[in-house]
Design an enzyme around this catalytic site. Structure first.
Site, PDB file in Angstrom:
ATOM      1  N   ARG A  81       0.817  -1.215   0.000  1.00 11.00           N
ATOM      2  CA  ARG A  81       0.000   0.000   0.000  1.00 11.00           C
ATOM      3  C   ARG A  81       0.850   1.264   0.000  1.00 11.00           C
ATOM      4  O   ARG A  81       0.381   2.317  -0.417  1.00 11.00           O
ATOM      5  CB  ARG A  81      -0.990  -0.006   1.177  1.00 11.00           C
ATOM      6  CG  ARG A  81      -2.183  -0.940   0.929  1.00 11.00           C
ATOM      7  CD  ARG A  81      -3.238  -0.781   2.011  1.00 11.00           C
ATOM      8  NE  ARG A  81      -2.707  -1.138   3.307  1.00 11.00           N
ATOM      9  CZ  ARG A  81      -2.779  -2.338   3.861  1.00 11.00           C
ATOM     10  NH1 ARG A  81      -3.401  -3.323   3.245  1.00 11.00           N
ATOM     11  NH2 ARG A  81      -2.258  -2.565   5.041  1.00 11.00           N
ATOM     12  N   GLU A 125       3.621  -9.654  15.801  1.00 11.79           N
ATOM     13  CA  GLU A 125       3.010 -10.229  17.009  1.00 11.79           C
ATOM     14  C   GLU A 125       3.508 -11.652  17.255  1.00 11.79           C
ATOM     15  O   GLU A 125       3.805 -12.046  18.365  1.00 11.79           O
ATOM     16  CB  GLU A 125       1.493 -10.263  16.827  1.00 11.79           C
ATOM     17  CG  GLU A 125       0.767  -9.181  17.573  1.00 11.79           C
ATOM     18  CD  GLU A 125      -0.711  -9.328  17.350  1.00 11.79           C
ATOM     19  OE1 GLU A 125      -1.420  -9.618  18.317  1.00 11.79           O
ATOM     20  OE2 GLU A 125      -1.147  -9.176  16.190  1.00 11.79           O
TER      21      GLU A 125
END
Lengths: 172, 172
Positions: free
Chosen positions: A61, A98
């Site tokens: 993006r 994570e």
């Protein structure tokens, strides 16, 4: 021309990509010409103040804003990509996710002693942006700053970016 | 201004991503402002003639040309993505790869009865472009044509694109 509230073109998607995460969907902004133009106008003005010589965009993006920005500023564009996508000899670095680590790569001949602006759609924890800055510096470049469409301020990503200039158009 | 030979900014990388494949590396073109500007000038002129109302770009190198093109034409931009990347309700379709199938997705509210131009960096077999056209039509759009930076003519990808207009700046 009136100023549009850019945040109103960014849509919350609950539980994406995982339960508990609210994803900021920028596709309505991309889809609306006046919003896209205004976002690029504001990004161009902020980029100019940082005086970059090259635009570095983070897959994928970051390409959506970095490429038009390079075009508007008359600068070259350098992509930062996920592993295995760049065909030429590359350097790589890791960032913490994570669960486990992510990896980003740049072509080893992509930069030089240039001032670069690092562009992405969203600043979250700052892991990918900081990783990109390390890669740029390893290749001899100076990081003029970071430019994002959106900043998730509660994640305090700026703290990961070493005190360099950080610009974001929309803060949540 | 002189016309640059755009092909000279595209680098052959032998045996990428697999032995026997010669990859066309467009990063030198992106990196050189004059070459990037000329490529976008030519793409803009060709796009205008096809009269699109929206630009559809294919992840992720299609974003590099589709987004600046949308900006230059004052149009909106719609991304086509690999599976699991789009956060909202999506439609998907498959295309044939050498081994197995690839999948592309679009948001189900991304289009409407618009004329769209499908943009990517490279036309090879035409599988991803044809898949994108099917998705666009499923969502009610009309495909005005396809626009690529590079065409690998020996792969005859145009044959997969149903006789619609196909523009490419550089042919190998």
């Amino acid at each position: 021309m009136d100023t549009l509230p850019l945040a109103s073109f960014i849509r919350d998607i609950p539980d994406f990509p995982r339960p508990g995460i609210v994803f900021k969907d920028i596709t309505p902004l991309l889809r609306e010409p006046a919003a896209l133009r205004q976002a690029l106008d504001e990004m161009t003005a902020r980029a100019r103040r940082l005086g970059p010589e090259l635009i570095v965009g983070i897959e994928s993006r970051g390409f959506l804003f970095g490429a038009p920005l390079a075009d508007r500023l008359g600068l070259g564009f350098v992509p930062v990509r996920k592993p295995g996508k760049l065909p030429f000899r590359s350097v790589r670095d890791e960032y913490v996710l994570e669960y486990g680590n992510g990896v980003l790569e740049m072509h080893e001949d992509a930069l030089g002693r240039h001032r670069v602006l690092i562009v992405d759609d969203l600043l979250a924890t700052g892991g990918t942006a900081a990783c990109t800055a390390r890669l740029c510096e390893r290749l001899g470049a100076e990081v003029a700053g970071f430019l994002f469409l959106v900043e998730l301020t509660f994640l305090q990503g700026r703290a990961a970016l070493g005190g360099r200039p950080v610009e974001a158009l929309v803060a949540f």
